[in-house]
Enzyme design. Structure first.
Site, PDB file in Angstrom:
ATOM      1  N   HIS A 143       0.866  -1.175   0.000  1.00  0.00           N
ATOM      2  CA  HIS A 143       0.000   0.000   0.000  1.00  0.00           C
ATOM      3  C   HIS A 143       0.907   1.231   0.000  1.00  0.00           C
ATOM      4  CE1 HIS A 143      -3.554  -2.435   0.756  1.00  0.00           C
ATOM      5  NE2 HIS A 143      -2.910  -3.042   1.744  1.00  0.00           N
ATOM      6  N   HIS A 178      -0.486  -6.844  -5.213  1.00  0.00           N
ATOM      7  CA  HIS A 178      -0.490  -8.099  -4.461  1.00  0.00           C
ATOM      8  C   HIS A 178       0.225  -9.156  -5.290  1.00  0.00           C
ATOM      9  CE1 HIS A 178      -2.444 -12.132  -4.532  1.00  0.00           C
ATOM     10  NE2 HIS A 178      -2.108 -12.111  -3.258  1.00  0.00           N
ATOM     11  N   THR A 208       2.938 -16.764  -4.331  1.00  0.00           N
ATOM     12  CA  THR A 208       3.086 -18.081  -4.951  1.00  0.00           C
ATOM     13  C   THR A 208       3.249 -19.096  -3.827  1.00  0.00           C
ATOM     14  OG1 THR A 208       5.496 -17.819  -5.204  1.00  0.00           O
ATOM     15  CG2 THR A 208       4.117 -17.219  -7.094  1.00  0.00           C
ATOM     16  N   GLY A 229      -4.418 -22.038  11.965  1.00  0.00           N
ATOM     17  CA  GLY A 229      -3.717 -21.622  13.166  1.00  0.00           C
ATOM     18  C   GLY A 229      -2.436 -20.853  12.953  1.00  0.00           C
TER      19      GLY A 229
END
Length: 292
Positions: A118, A128, A131, A275
């Site tokens: 940004h 953005h 891979t 997680g």
């Protein structure tokens, strides 16, 4: 596949190092504009970890974030290698996508790089890229791509971004660029707003042709395309004068970007469901945004 896993994880880390160095060089070279008098931005690097249900080692990575730079308002370049057993929600989601054996054996291994930038200047496009490689006992596959997210669009910037990607994909087969461009147009669409979040790029998922080396080579070229596709746009736009109205447009567009990442992005959902460090997963969110 121990050797292949090590190759993929090593490549993602090397690409991360190259991009971090290039972005810090941009910061050092910024000698004009409202932030030129500030110190050059530098990445803060934090080790991340994945939480496992039984407390065993489940992998982790590096979260590298630069905030308040001369050129970048916020940029993150993360790498991770995680493994273990998928929880029931993630397991069901993978099985629903048709991942072989996921309904019987929840073991997995995943490695990748994820980047979101940004920018300070509203005329400089956000971007953005990611891979990744994913493995389960039943299958391996690659995914990822990159897409340009300007709040103020320039046709020549969009053309350059796509032309570089097309050139890097050309060795991998006629028609592949068109296929991955169409996939990006579909994937990065925001249904509840009825529009794309940017001007597109390339995207693939579940890539397994049966030839691991060929699919890995394609994934590498998607990564290699990023800097030559994006850096010239930053250099072209970073000194463009802007107004408060331009900044307002940028903040509203960031709201659209945040909506997409929180509601639809597959990587965000997977990272939170398995997680991984929440700060690393949500690194993509802009530092400031606005909703009308």
């Amino acid at each position: 596949m121990a050797e292949e896993k090590a190759q993929a994880a090593g490549w993602f880390r090397a690409l991360r190092d190259e991009i971090v160095a290039a972005f810090e060089t941009l910061e050092d070279a910024q000698a004009t504009g409202p932030f030129a008098g500030a110190a050059s931005g530098r990445f803060e690097v934090t080790e991340t970890s994945r939480a496992s249900d039984d407390g065993s080692d489940a992998g982790g990575g590096l979260m590298s974030v630069m905030r308040g730079g001369r050129v970048f308002e916020k940029v993150g370049v993360n790498v991770s290698t995680v493994y273990g057993r998928l929880g029931e929600p993630a397991q069901k989601a993978m099985a629903a996508r048709g991942v072989p054996g996921m309904d019987r054996d929840p073991r997995f291994w995943a490695s990748g790089i994820s980047l979101v930038a940004h920018m300070q200047n509203p005329h400089t496009p956000a971007v953005h890229m990611n891979t990744r490689m994913f493995w389960t006992p039943g299958v391996w596959w690659f995914g990822g791509g990159s897409d340009l997210n300007p709040c103020i669009e320039y046709a020549e910037d969009t053309a350059h971004f796509h032309d570089v990607q097309k050139a890097h994909l050309a060795p991998h087969g006629e028609g592949l660029y068109a296929e991955l461009k169409a996939w990006a147009d579909e994937y990065f669409f925001v249904p509840h707003r009825g529009r794309a979040r940017g001007v597109g790029g390339i995207f693939m998922d579940d890539r397994n042709t049966g030839d691991w080396a060929a699919d890995f080579a394609l994934t590498q070229d998607i990564g290699r395309a990023f800097l030559p596709a994006y850096l010239p746009l930053v250099e072209r736009r970073r000194d463009t004068p802007w107004t408060e109205a331009d900044k307002d447009v940028q903040l509203v567009h960031r709201g659209l970007y945040a909506e997409y990442n929180l509601v639809y992005d597959r990587g965000t959902k997977f990272g939170l469901a398995t997680g991984h460090d929440a700060n690393a997963v949500l690194m993509s969110l802009p530092p400031m945004a606005k909703w009308i």
